[in-house]
Design a protein around this motif. Structure first.
Motif, PDB file in Angstrom:
ATOM      1  N   UNK A   1       0.895  -1.284   0.190  1.00 30.63           N
ATOM      2  CA  UNK A   1      -0.069  -0.149   0.106  1.00 30.63           C
ATOM      3  C   UNK A   1       0.967   1.265   0.068  1.00 30.63           C
ATOM      4  N   UNK A   2       2.037   1.511   0.819  1.00 32.37           N
ATOM      5  CA  UNK A   2       2.732   2.352   0.930  1.00 32.37           C
ATOM      6  C   UNK A   2       3.465   2.750  -0.514  1.00 32.37           C
ATOM      7  N   UNK A   3       4.129   1.483  -0.953  1.00 31.98           N
ATOM      8  CA  UNK A   3       4.686   1.629  -2.406  1.00 31.98           C
ATOM      9  C   UNK A   3       3.821   2.037  -3.378  1.00 31.98           C
ATOM     10  N   UNK A   4       2.541   1.585  -3.473  1.00 36.35           N
ATOM     11  CA  UNK A   4       1.556   2.045  -4.320  1.00 36.35           C
ATOM     12  C   UNK A   4       1.477   3.703  -4.296  1.00 36.35           C
ATOM     13  N   UNK A   5       1.052   3.956  -3.174  1.00 33.96           N
ATOM     14  CA  UNK A   5       0.964   5.517  -2.844  1.00 33.96           C
ATOM     15  C   UNK A   5       2.203   6.405  -3.175  1.00 33.96           C
ATOM     16  N   UNK A   6       3.315   5.730  -3.398  1.00 34.14           N
ATOM     17  CA  UNK A   6       4.520   6.385  -3.637  1.00 34.14           C
ATOM     18  C   UNK A   6       4.797   6.161  -5.120  1.00 34.14           C
ATOM     19  N   UNK A   7       4.091   5.346  -5.878  1.00 26.81           N
ATOM     20  CA  UNK A   7       4.263   4.854  -7.320  1.00 26.81           C
ATOM     21  C   UNK A   7       5.671   4.192  -7.365  1.00 26.81           C
TER      22      UNK A   7
ATOM     23  N   UNK B   1       9.477   9.841   6.777  1.00 27.69           N
ATOM     24  CA  UNK B   1       9.455   9.295   8.139  1.00 27.69           C
ATOM     25  C   UNK B   1       8.423   8.191   8.125  1.00 27.69           C
ATOM     26  N   UNK B   2       7.472   7.911   7.246  1.00 32.78           N
ATOM     27  CA  UNK B   2       6.429   6.699   7.367  1.00 32.78           C
ATOM     28  C   UNK B   2       6.831   5.344   7.377  1.00 32.78           C
ATOM     29  N   UNK B   3       8.083   5.170   6.951  1.00 35.53           N
ATOM     30  CA  UNK B   3       8.585   3.734   6.827  1.00 35.53           C
ATOM     31  C   UNK B   3      10.180   3.580   7.041  1.00 35.53           C
ATOM     32  N   UNK B   4      10.660   2.509   7.603  1.00 33.89           N
ATOM     33  CA  UNK B   4      11.725   2.362   7.770  1.00 33.89           C
ATOM     34  C   UNK B   4      12.734   2.318   6.660  1.00 33.89           C
ATOM     35  N   UNK B   5      14.047   2.485   6.914  1.00 33.82           N
ATOM     36  CA  UNK B   5      15.139   2.198   5.795  1.00 33.82           C
ATOM     37  C   UNK B   5      16.199   1.475   6.183  1.00 33.82           C
ATOM     38  N   UNK B   6      16.868   0.712   5.182  1.00 29.62           N
ATOM     39  CA  UNK B   6      17.877  -0.160   5.599  1.00 29.62           C
ATOM     40  C   UNK B   6      18.810  -0.621   4.331  1.00 29.62           C
ATOM     41  N   UNK B   7      19.548  -1.547   4.485  1.00 29.36           N
ATOM     42  CA  UNK B   7      20.283  -1.985   3.370  1.00 29.36           C
ATOM     43  C   UNK B   7      20.503  -3.557   3.547  1.00 29.36           C
ATOM     44  N   UNK B   8      20.578  -4.205   2.338  1.00 26.33           N
ATOM     45  CA  UNK B   8      20.945  -5.542   2.544  1.00 26.33           C
ATOM     46  C   UNK B   8      22.136  -5.829   1.918  1.00 26.33           C
ATOM     47  N   UNK B   9      22.984  -6.528   2.631  1.00 25.10           N
ATOM     48  CA  UNK B   9      24.276  -6.852   2.067  1.00 25.10           C
ATOM     49  C   UNK B   9      24.189  -7.894   0.842  1.00 25.10           C
ATOM     50  N   UNK B  10      24.643  -7.933  -0.206  1.00 27.61           N
ATOM     51  CA  UNK B  10      24.655  -8.754  -1.327  1.00 27.61           C
ATOM     52  C   UNK B  10      25.587  -9.822  -1.019  1.00 27.61           C
ATOM     53  N   UNK B  11      25.544 -10.721  -1.998  1.00 27.72           N
ATOM     54  CA  UNK B  11      26.594 -11.777  -1.952  1.00 27.72           C
ATOM     55  C   UNK B  11      26.184 -12.834  -2.610  1.00 27.72           C
ATOM     56  N   UNK B  12      26.822 -14.100  -2.746  1.00 31.76           N
ATOM     57  CA  UNK B  12      26.510 -14.997  -3.465  1.00 31.76           C
ATOM     58  C   UNK B  12      24.994 -15.839  -2.592  1.00 31.76           C
ATOM     59  N   UNK B  13      24.375 -16.164  -3.647  1.00 35.95           N
ATOM     60  CA  UNK B  13      22.934 -16.946  -3.042  1.00 35.95           C
ATOM     61  C   UNK B  13      22.745 -18.175  -4.417  1.00 35.95           C
ATOM     62  N   UNK B  14      21.952 -19.018  -3.580  1.00 32.06           N
ATOM     63  CA  UNK B  14      21.286 -20.186  -4.351  1.00 32.06           C
ATOM     64  C   UNK B  14      19.892 -19.719  -4.538  1.00 32.06           C
ATOM     65  N   UNK B  15      19.546 -19.568  -5.718  1.00 27.80           N
ATOM     66  CA  UNK B  15      18.173 -19.046  -6.282  1.00 27.80           C
ATOM     67  C   UNK B  15      17.295 -20.132  -6.662  1.00 27.80           C
ATOM     68  N   UNK B  16      15.909 -20.335  -5.859  1.00 24.04           N
ATOM     69  CA  UNK B  16      14.970 -21.504  -6.136  1.00 24.04           C
ATOM     70  C   UNK B  16      13.815 -20.834  -6.706  1.00 24.04           C
ATOM     71  N   UNK B  17      13.303 -21.247  -7.889  1.00 21.61           N
ATOM     72  CA  UNK B  17      11.954 -20.449  -8.146  1.00 21.61           C
ATOM     73  C   UNK B  17      10.831 -21.603  -7.601  1.00 21.61           C
ATOM     74  N   UNK B  18       9.921 -21.019  -7.071  1.00 20.82           N
ATOM     75  CA  UNK B  18       8.767 -22.189  -6.577  1.00 20.82           C
ATOM     76  C   UNK B  18       7.428 -21.263  -6.814  1.00 20.82           C
TER      77      UNK B  18
END
Length: 148
Positions: free
Chosen positions: A35-41, A78-95
């Motif tokens: 909902x937040x993302x939609x309001x912010x396009x 200020x309506x939502x939190x902000x953070x960062x995700x450290x990248x790296x090597x991942x196994x990706x499974x599509x389900x």
């Protein structure tokens, strides 16, 4: 179950957090983020991150983050939190994006990691969603890995 290895970049995130037992209440958190993302396009990659291992963390202390990837220049409010995700090597499974198929995937993934020459890295496992995947009822389980 097939997987691919992918190097994820560092992501800047906007997120909503819930603390408590993992389960259906996480859906409410995800809906709040959407909902937040939609309001912010905003439309981009959405991540569901279970920050804690429920086998080693009390259910009432488990953290769930519903996240959307944002650009470096996006101006946060200020309506939502902000953070960062450290990248790296991942196994990706599509389900398929059903509770049953996701549960089966997790039951499959962990026992087969070592036989594929990997161990879990000390980062959270992600569920990744793009608009195309959501429209086709799929998601990706992204498991952080390192070589044995």
């Amino acid at each position: 179950m097939k997987f691919k290895v992918e190097i994820l970049p560092n992501y800047r995130l906007a997120y909503v957090r819930r603390v408590g037992p993992y389960g259906s209440a996480n859906i409410e958190v995800m809906e709040k983020l959407k909902k937040w993302a939609k309001e912010k396009n905003l439309s981009a990659i959405i991540l569901a991150i279970q920050q804690d291992n429920p086998e080693t963390t009390l259910p009432e202390n488990c953290r769930f983050d519903a996240c959307i990837v944002i650009t470096e220049d996006y101006q946060m409010d200020d309506s939502i939190c902000e953070g960062e995700l450290a990248g790296g090597k991942y196994l990706i499974y599509e389900v398929k994006h059903t509770a049953e198929d996701i549960q089966k995937a997790y039951a499959y993934i962990f026992p087969t990691l070592q036989s594929n020459g990997y161990q879990i890295d000390n980062k959270p496992i992600l569920e990744r969603y793009t608009e195309d995947m959501v429209n086709n009822h799929y998601c990706e389980i992204c498991v952080p890995i390192k070589q044995l």
